[in-house]
Design a protein around this motif. Structure first.
Motif, mmCIF file in Angstrom:
data_model
loop_
_atom_site.group_PDB
_atom_site.id
_atom_site.type_symbol
_atom_site.label_atom_id
_atom_site.label_comp_id
_atom_site.label_asym_id
_atom_site.label_seq_id
_atom_site.Cartn_x
_atom_site.Cartn_y
_atom_site.Cartn_z
ATOM 1 N N SER A 1 0.850 -1.194 0.000
ATOM 2 C CA SER A 1 0.000 0.000 0.000
ATOM 3 C C SER A 1 0.882 1.238 0.000
ATOM 4 C CB SER A 1 -0.919 0.014 1.233
ATOM 5 O OG SER A 1 -1.794 -1.093 1.226
ATOM 6 N N GLY B 1 1.812 5.324 0.596
ATOM 7 C CA GLY B 1 1.543 6.383 1.557
ATOM 8 C C GLY B 1 2.704 7.344 1.619
ATOM 9 N N LEU C 1 -1.643 6.974 4.642
ATOM 10 C CA LEU C 1 -1.899 6.209 3.428
ATOM 11 C C LEU C 1 -2.528 7.105 2.361
ATOM 12 C CD1 LEU C 1 -3.366 2.924 4.991
ATOM 13 C CD2 LEU C 1 -0.998 3.405 4.344
#
Length: 234
Positions: A7, A9, A24
């Motif tokens: 993810s 971020g 994020l």
């Protein structure tokens, strides 16, 4: 080596060595584990893009782990727990020319050194050459046009050099393998400015037969691979 799903971020701060606040891309604020015992000099700054992995293991205190940071030139691997498996994979697949020809690769094996309690990262046997003991060091410290190790005084690192020296004296190969985990830097050298004792000892053990390898780790979109050999300056 394939990484878990990542993810995106931006890191806000790192604190207590093993913690980082990250925003994020969704806007969610999370606390991530930083699996790196070094100072991470030049490996992060507030606002830098990062990628994190997530775990659903209920036993973990923190679900998120900081994996890599981009300081403007590409991903820097800051999860040092990934480094040894990447190198091991390359050895098993015979992708490191200087260490080809071994039939067995073992991890975290205690060397047969009387009176010394130690483990080295990798052990190679059943090959055309003498058995080989390898200690792997994750390298992210950028010093002008070179990458260097260590980024803090390393008593443990010096102990590993002595272990390798003793193993070479006993007829084995001893290799210190520096895994350069960022894209910059045209060479590797010991960080004498940080730990002059380590730098001096490295030069000493090399004269006694310890081998030095510096290999670039390349970050792909989904993983990490061992890439080219980088020149070593002692």
């Amino acid at each position: 080596m394939e990484l878990p799903l990542l993810s995106n971020g931006r890191i806000l701060k790192r604190y207590k060595r093993f913690l980082a606040d990250v925003e994020l891309d969704s806007g969610e604020l999370v606390v991530a584990h930083v699996p790196n015992t070094g100072r991470m000099t030049g490996c992060w700054e507030a606002g830098a893009p990062v990628q994190l992995s997530h775990s659903d293991n209920p036993r973990r205190k923190l679900a998120w782990t900081l994996e890599r940071v981009d300081m403007g030139n590409g991903w820097i691997g800051v999860n040092t727990q990934r480094t040894n498996p990447v190198v091991e994979e390359a050895l098993v697949q015979s992708r490191i020319a200087a260490l080809e020809g071994y039939g067995l690769v073992e991890r975290e094996k205690p060397p047969p050194l009387e009176g010394r309690r130690s483990r080295l990262d990798l052990f190679l046997s059943r090959g055309r050459h003498a058995d080989a003991w390898i200690e792997v060091k994750n390298v992210t410290l950028l010093m002008e046009d070179c990458l260097g190790f260590p980024d803090a005084v390393s008593v443990r690192g010096s102990k590993h050099l002595r272990d390798l020296q003793l193993l070479v004296a006993g007829g084995c190969r001893g290799i210190i393998l520096y895994a350069l985990n960022r894209p910059e830097g045209a060479c590797f050298r010991p960080a004498e400015e940080v730990d002059p004792d380590y730098a001096g000892l490295l030069r000493e053990v090399v004269k006694q037969g310890v081998e030095v390898l510096a290999l670039r780790l390349r970050h792909t979109e989904t993983g990490i691979i061992v890439s080219e050999t980088v020149p070593v300056i002692l």
